[in-house]
Design a protein around this motif. Structure first.
Motif, mmCIF file in Angstrom:
data_model
loop_
_atom_site.group_PDB
_atom_site.id
_atom_site.type_symbol
_atom_site.label_atom_id
_atom_site.label_comp_id
_atom_site.label_asym_id
_atom_site.label_seq_id
_atom_site.Cartn_x
_atom_site.Cartn_y
_atom_site.Cartn_z
ATOM 1 N N GLN A 259 0.812 -1.207 0.000
ATOM 2 C CA GLN A 259 0.000 0.000 0.000
ATOM 3 C C GLN A 259 0.850 1.263 0.000
ATOM 4 O O GLN A 259 0.356 2.357 -0.308
ATOM 5 N N HIS A 260 2.146 1.128 0.291
ATOM 6 C CA HIS A 260 3.044 2.270 0.285
ATOM 7 C C HIS A 260 3.779 2.445 -1.037
ATOM 8 O O HIS A 260 4.413 3.474 -1.251
ATOM 9 N N ILE B 183 6.277 5.996 -5.098
ATOM 10 C CA ILE B 183 6.547 6.336 -6.500
ATOM 11 C C ILE B 183 6.160 7.785 -6.778
ATOM 12 O O ILE B 183 6.880 8.523 -7.464
ATOM 13 N N ILE B 184 5.015 8.216 -6.229
ATOM 14 C CA ILE B 184 4.559 9.599 -6.426
ATOM 15 C C ILE B 184 5.551 10.584 -5.811
ATOM 16 O O ILE B 184 5.926 11.588 -6.435
ATOM 17 N N ILE B 185 5.998 10.302 -4.592
ATOM 18 C CA ILE B 185 6.948 11.195 -3.926
ATOM 19 C C ILE B 185 8.284 11.197 -4.661
ATOM 20 O O ILE B 185 8.941 12.237 -4.787
ATOM 21 N N ALA B 186 8.690 10.039 -5.193
ATOM 22 C CA ALA B 186 9.916 9.986 -5.997
ATOM 23 C C ALA B 186 9.783 10.893 -7.221
ATOM 24 O O ALA B 186 10.752 11.558 -7.620
ATOM 25 N N LEU C 74 -2.494 9.465 -1.597
ATOM 26 C CA LEU C 74 -1.447 9.665 -0.597
ATOM 27 C C LEU C 74 -2.076 9.656 0.791
ATOM 28 O O LEU C 74 -2.944 10.483 1.086
ATOM 29 N N PRO C 75 -1.668 8.731 1.646
ATOM 30 C CA PRO C 75 -2.251 8.678 2.995
ATOM 31 C C PRO C 75 -1.824 9.878 3.830
ATOM 32 O O PRO C 75 -0.741 10.447 3.631
#
Length: 240
Positions: A9-10, A15-18, A216-217
Motif C-alpha cells: 500500500q506504500h 513512487i509519487i513522492i519519488a 497519498l495517505p
C-alpha cells in the motif's frame, strides 16, 4: 501478511513522492544552464549572472521557516500541491521576463520557483521518512536522492541543449553588429526560453491538481513519548 500489505500500500505513494523529488531536482539544476544564458541575453557581469543561482537559494533560506508553519496548518499533501502551483507561477513569470528581457523579473521568477520548491521539499522530505517503517526510512530517502540527482543531470543536459545551443557563435556575432541588430538577436535568443517554461508551468499545474487527488495517505510523525513531552535527559542535539 499484514507487513506485506503495508509494503504494497506504500508503493504507489513512494513512487509519487519519488516523482516530486525528480521534479524539484530537475528545476533546481536547470539554474546552472540559466547562468550563461542570462549573462548573454541581459549582458550581465559574471557577478550579476551568479545571482541567477543565488536567487533560488536565498528563497530556500527565507521561506524555510514560513513553509513549516504553513504545513502545520494545511498538512503535507496540500502543501506538496501548493508547492507545485507556486513553482508553476514562477515558471510563468519567465514569459514576460523573456519578452522584455528584464533581469530583475527573471530573478523574481526564480525566487518564486524557489519558494514553491521550499514548500515542496519541506513537505516531501519528512513525508517519505514517515511513510512506512522507521527502520527503512534511510533506504527510502536514498532512493529519493537518486531520483533527485538523475533529474538534475537530465535537466542540465536538456535545458543546456535548448538554451545554450549556438550561444558562443551568437556572442561572436554580437560583437560585429550595430545596436539595432544586436537588440533583435538578443530578443530572439530570449524568446527561446518561453516555450520550455510554458510547458514546465503547465506540467507543474497539472501535477499540483493530480497530487490533491492522488492516493497519498495522511501521515504524522510518531515521536518518542518522552521526547514529545520534553522529558528526555539529553541536553544536546548531538546526543541523539
Amino acid at each position: 501478511m499484514s507487513t506485506a500489505q503495508n509494503k504494497n500500500q506504500h508503493i504507489i505513494p513512494i513512487i509519487i513522492i519519488a516523482g516530486l523529488f525528480f521534479i524539484f531536482g530537475f528545476v533546481t539544476w536547470i539554474n546552472g544552464a540559466l547562468i550563461p544564458f542570462m549573462k548573454a541575453i541581459n549582458e550581465l557581469t559574471s557577478a550579476q549572472s551568479l545571482f541567477v543561482a543565488s536567487a533560488s537559494y536565498i528563497s530556500f533560506v527565507v521561506m524555510a521557516i514560513p513553509s513549516s508553519f504553513l504545513l502545520n496548518k494545511i498538512g503535507y499533501k496540500k502543501g506538496m500541491s501548493l508547492g507545485l502551483f507556486i513553482m508553476g507561477l514562477g515558471a510563468l513569470v519567465f514569459i514576460p521576463a523573456a519578452e522584455q528581457r528584464t533581469y530583475w523579473m527573471f530573478l523574481i521568477g526564480i525566487f518564486i520557483q524557489g519558494a514553491g520548491m521550499t514548500i515542496l521539499q519541506t513537505a516531501s522530505n519528512p513525508y517519505i521518512t514517515i511513510l512506512g517503517p522507521l527502520e527503512s526510512a534511510a533506504k527510502r530517502i536514498s532512493i529519493m536522492g537518486i531520483a533527485n540527482k538523475v533529474a538534475g543531470a537530465l535537466g542540465s543536459i536538456i535545458f543546456g541543449a535548448l538554451l545554450l545551443n549556438g550561444i558562443d557563435e551568437m556572442q561572436q556575432q554580437l560583437v560585429h553588429v550595430d545596436h539595432i541588430k544586436k537588440s533583435a538577436l538578443l530578443n530572439d535568443m530570449a524568446e527561446s526560453v518561453v516555450a520550455p517554461y510554458l510547458v514546465m508551468a503547465m506540467i507543474l499545474f497539472i501535477l499540483g491538481i493530480l497530487i490533491r487527488k492522488a492516493p497519498l495517505p495522511n501521515v504524522e510523525a510518531n515521536f518518542n513519548e518522552n521526547l514529545a513531552v520534553g522529558k528526555t535527559s539529553k541536553t544536546n542535539i548531538f546526543q541523539f
